[in-house]
Motif scaffolding. Structure first.
Motif, mmCIF file in Angstrom:
data_model
loop_
_atom_site.group_PDB
_atom_site.id
_atom_site.type_symbol
_atom_site.label_atom_id
_atom_site.label_comp_id
_atom_site.label_asym_id
_atom_site.label_seq_id
_atom_site.Cartn_x
_atom_site.Cartn_y
_atom_site.Cartn_z
ATOM 1 N N UNK A 31 2.092 3.326 -40.632
ATOM 2 C CA UNK A 31 3.161 3.082 -39.670
ATOM 3 C C UNK A 31 3.995 1.865 -40.007
ATOM 4 N N UNK A 32 4.089 1.538 -41.296
ATOM 5 C CA UNK A 32 4.878 0.389 -41.730
ATOM 6 C C UNK A 32 4.162 -0.946 -41.594
ATOM 7 N N UNK A 33 2.918 -0.949 -41.158
ATOM 8 C CA UNK A 33 2.150 -2.185 -40.975
ATOM 9 C C UNK A 33 0.984 -2.228 -41.955
ATOM 10 N N UNK A 34 0.772 -3.393 -42.556
ATOM 11 C CA UNK A 34 -0.257 -3.566 -43.586
ATOM 12 C C UNK A 34 -1.664 -3.485 -43.002
ATOM 13 N N UNK A 35 -2.561 -2.866 -43.793
ATOM 14 C CA UNK A 35 -3.975 -2.916 -43.431
ATOM 15 C C UNK A 35 -4.849 -3.362 -44.604
ATOM 16 N N UNK A 36 -4.340 -3.342 -45.840
ATOM 17 C CA UNK A 36 -5.120 -3.786 -47.000
ATOM 18 C C UNK A 36 -4.186 -4.171 -48.150
ATOM 19 N N UNK A 37 -4.688 -5.073 -49.013
ATOM 20 C CA UNK A 37 -3.952 -5.517 -50.190
ATOM 21 C C UNK A 37 -4.891 -5.517 -51.391
ATOM 22 N N UNK A 38 -4.362 -5.175 -52.563
ATOM 23 C CA UNK A 38 -5.158 -5.214 -53.778
ATOM 24 C C UNK A 38 -4.287 -5.476 -54.984
ATOM 25 N N UNK A 47 -10.503 -11.475 -54.519
ATOM 26 C CA UNK A 47 -10.676 -10.030 -54.433
ATOM 27 C C UNK A 47 -9.740 -9.382 -53.430
ATOM 28 N N UNK A 48 -10.085 -8.185 -53.042
ATOM 29 C CA UNK A 48 -9.278 -7.399 -52.108
ATOM 30 C C UNK A 48 -9.146 -8.108 -50.760
ATOM 31 N N UNK A 78 -9.446 -10.978 -44.174
ATOM 32 C CA UNK A 78 -10.357 -11.639 -45.108
ATOM 33 C C UNK A 78 -9.982 -11.274 -46.537
ATOM 34 N N UNK A 79 -10.425 -12.118 -47.441
ATOM 35 C CA UNK A 79 -10.299 -11.843 -48.873
ATOM 36 C C UNK A 79 -11.700 -11.898 -49.455
#
Length: 123
Positions: A31-38, A47-48, A78-79
């Motif tokens: 929905x255009x909103x972030x939930x994870x980064x990698x 890390x992730x 968190x990372x």
């Protein structure tokens, strides 16, 4: 978990999308909103990264598995200490939870448009 597996696990969640931003970072959104980064800047600093509940935030940090994510900690992100800090099954569960936390914040209209109106009732 390998970056390729991380991406596959994120993208198999309902209505999840990927864009590449910030120094080649894979940003997973619903929905255009972030939930994870990698990858990209996330990989350069550890890390992730992903959204977690208040309890998971405290627990992961207390056990040294993760640290507060740069720039996103006050939103309970968190990372991981490394990409292999958690077993694959646990990380997959945290990604599903991150996705669900963001879906819960979307408007009813947005959830319906994305076909996610039933996701909340099953989580």
């Amino acid at each position: 978990m390998t970056p390729k597996t991380f991406e596959a696990r994120c993208l198999r969640l309902p209505a999840a999308t990927k864009v590449v931003q910030w120094e080649g970072t894979s940003v997973f959104k619903v929905g255009g909103k972030m939930f994870a980064l990698g990858g990209g800047f996330a990989a350069g600093s550890g890390g992730y990264m992903f959204k977690v509940s208040d309890m998971a935030f405290a627990m992961l940090i207390e056990h040294g598995v993760a640290r507060p994510a740069p720039y996103l900690a006050r939103a309970k992100w968190v990372q991981l200490a490394s990409n292999n800090a958690l077993p694959d099954a646990e990380l997959t569960a945290y990604l599903a939870q991150a996705h669900a936390l963001i879906v819960a914040k979307l408007t009813r209209k947005s959830r319906k448009a994305l076909g996610l109106d039933r996701v909340l009732s099953t989580t």
